[in-house]
Design an enzyme around this catalytic site. Structure first.
Site, short mmCIF file in Angstrom:
data_model
loop_
_atom_site.label_atom_id
_atom_site.label_comp_id
_atom_site.label_asym_id
_atom_site.label_seq_id
_atom_site.Cartn_x
_atom_site.Cartn_y
_atom_site.Cartn_z
N ASP A 37 12.31 -50.27 -32.29
CA ASP A 37 13.36 -49.47 -32.03
C ASP A 37 14.49 -49.93 -32.90
O ASP A 37 14.68 -50.91 -33.02
CB ASP A 37 13.88 -49.79 -30.50
CG ASP A 37 14.77 -48.26 -30.09
OD1 ASP A 37 14.09 -47.41 -29.54
OD2 ASP A 37 15.80 -48.34 -30.47
N CYS A 92 11.39 -36.18 -24.15
CA CYS A 92 12.15 -35.94 -22.60
C CYS A 92 13.01 -34.53 -23.12
O CYS A 92 14.17 -34.51 -23.05
CB CYS A 92 13.05 -37.15 -22.39
SG CYS A 92 14.24 -37.61 -23.49
#
Length: 421
Positions: free
Chosen positions: A258, A351
């Site tokens: 990340d 999402c």
């Protein structure tokens, strides 16, 4: 200044940042907006801000009949918070007096304390009865329009009702852990759900790492990946680490990547608490190399599937950055595919409630890569309604699904298989 007054004052500041500066609440928290508050008042501040953002349309409808001209944003936000509190059962004396006191102390707008007093006293008298008659708040047009086009008007109303209801707390259990001490409901897909407002760190099993916080929908991509002991798995855009922990708990050798050092620090803390192991890399997903048995890409997206948890998003953003996100998703999906071994698999998920970030991305990828096909592992997951499976073979989840259980985040995911030739 009392703790309750401090919470209201900070909640006004948060609304100023979201509605005036276009900042997300998460950005405000990261910048230290609530750092000086005790835990209880921090939670109260967050609750005041999110409740008001969920009910912004209702609050403005109540207030419009009492305001003859525009008020400064800070004062208007004080009136909004006060209106939401009063219409949801707050004690009129405490709410009105504290909002008047807060505005009176403002360097530029103190002279408007009389207006605040007059308006909130009228709201206290008539607001609760009017509130009960108001419709479920609707999303701003810039977002409501494409979502209505995608899912239809009836579904849009159900999605907005789910947004207003908010989200319970979902937990993913560590394999073999006993969560019976929690007052939690076991969901069809294996997550546990707590409907009451709780302090997460005080729950049984937190300190011993028996579970981690993860929405039930967000827990499904790793279930579909179905990592096996000893497999090499790359988790791209991994923070805060729920999927990483699921993969590690399955016995795979997982590398979590990340860009955010702060969010990866949280991932490392979660790994330590749960006693799970992963290789943690702070870096750009597009710069990763190597070959893996499986790759999970939870791509950066509009996050429109998480509005029931993050009601600030529709008010802080305007959709202008979505085009760039969609291009980035296509780049990331293509790069992630290059990291999958022949015979391996890629789980692509977002999402988002926008088909352009989900179904359309997979359809385009299937045309671009001859060695790519859609797997059928989704059909083996417990609790999945066959109606949620899309035409191209992915899984589409919406906030209004499981309405009787408390809903779920909006998500899209697909299992993409690479041929051996």
């Amino acid at each position: 200044m009392s703790n309750a007054t401090q919470a209201r004052r900070r909640a006004i500041h948060l609304l100023d940042e979201v509605l005036g500066e276009g900042k997300l609440l998460s950005e405000c928290y990261a910048a230290g907006a609530l750092d000086k508050l005790p835990a209880e008042e921090r939670a109260r501040t967050q609750r005041l801000a999110t409740d008001t953002l969920r009910n912004l349309e209702r609050a403005d409808r109540i207030l419009q009949k009492h305001l003859k001209k525009a008020t400064p944003l800070t004062v208007h936000n004080a009136l909004r918070i006060g209106t939401v509190e009063l219409c949801q059962g707050g004690a009129a004396h405490g709410v009105v007096n504290e909002m008047v006191d807060i505005v009176s102390r403002h360097r530029r707008h103190g002279k408007l304390k009389g207006l605040v007093n007059a308006v909130l006293r009228k709201v206290a008298d008539h607001g609760p009865a009017e509130w009960a008659k108001l419709r479920v708040p609707r999303l701003p047009k810039w977002l409501r329009s494409p979502l209505s086009q995608a899912w239809g008007a009836p579904a849009m109303l159900q999605i907005e009702a789910a947004h207003l209801a908010g989200a319970p707390l979902d937990l993913s259990p560590k394999p073999g852990a006993d969560l019976s001490a929690l007052e939690a409901v076991l969901l069809p897909t294996g997550s546990y759900r707590i409907h009451n407002s709780v302090q997460v760190s005080g729950l049984p099993g937190f300190a011993t790492g028996d579970w981690w916080v993860q929405d039930a929908a967000a827990a499904l991509p790793a279930q579909i990946l179905a990592a096996k002991p000893g497999e090499s798995v790359l988790d791209l855009c991994a923070a805060p680490g729920g999927k990483t922990m699921q993969i590690a708990a399955a016995g795979a050798n997982v590398t979590a990547v990340d860009q955010s050092a702060g969010r990866m620090a949280r991932l490392s803390e979660n790994l330590e608490r749960t006693g799970l192991e992963a290789t943690v890399v702070v870096g750009d997903a597009l710069e990763q190399t190597g070959q893996y048995d499986a790759v999970l890409l939870d791509s950066p997206c509009s996050a429109t599937g998480t509005i029931r948890r993050h009601p600030d998003l529709p008010h802080a953003k305007d959709g202008s950055g979505f085009g760039a996100l969609i291009e980035l998703q296509a780049q990331m999906l293509a790069h992630a595919w290059s990291l999958v071994k022949p015979g391996g698999r890629l789980i692509y998920c977002t999402c988002s409630l926008l088909p352009d970030e989900g179904e359309c991305q997979v359809e385009d990828a299937l045309e671009m890569f001859p060695d790519m096909s859609v797997g059928d592992r989704i059909r083996d997951i417990a609790g999945i309604d066959p109606d949620w499976i899309t035409e191209e073979g992915g899984l589409r989840l919406r906030p209004d699904y499981w309405a009787d259980l408390g809903g779920m985040d909006g998500f899209y995911m697909a299992e993409l298989r690479k041929s051996t030739v």
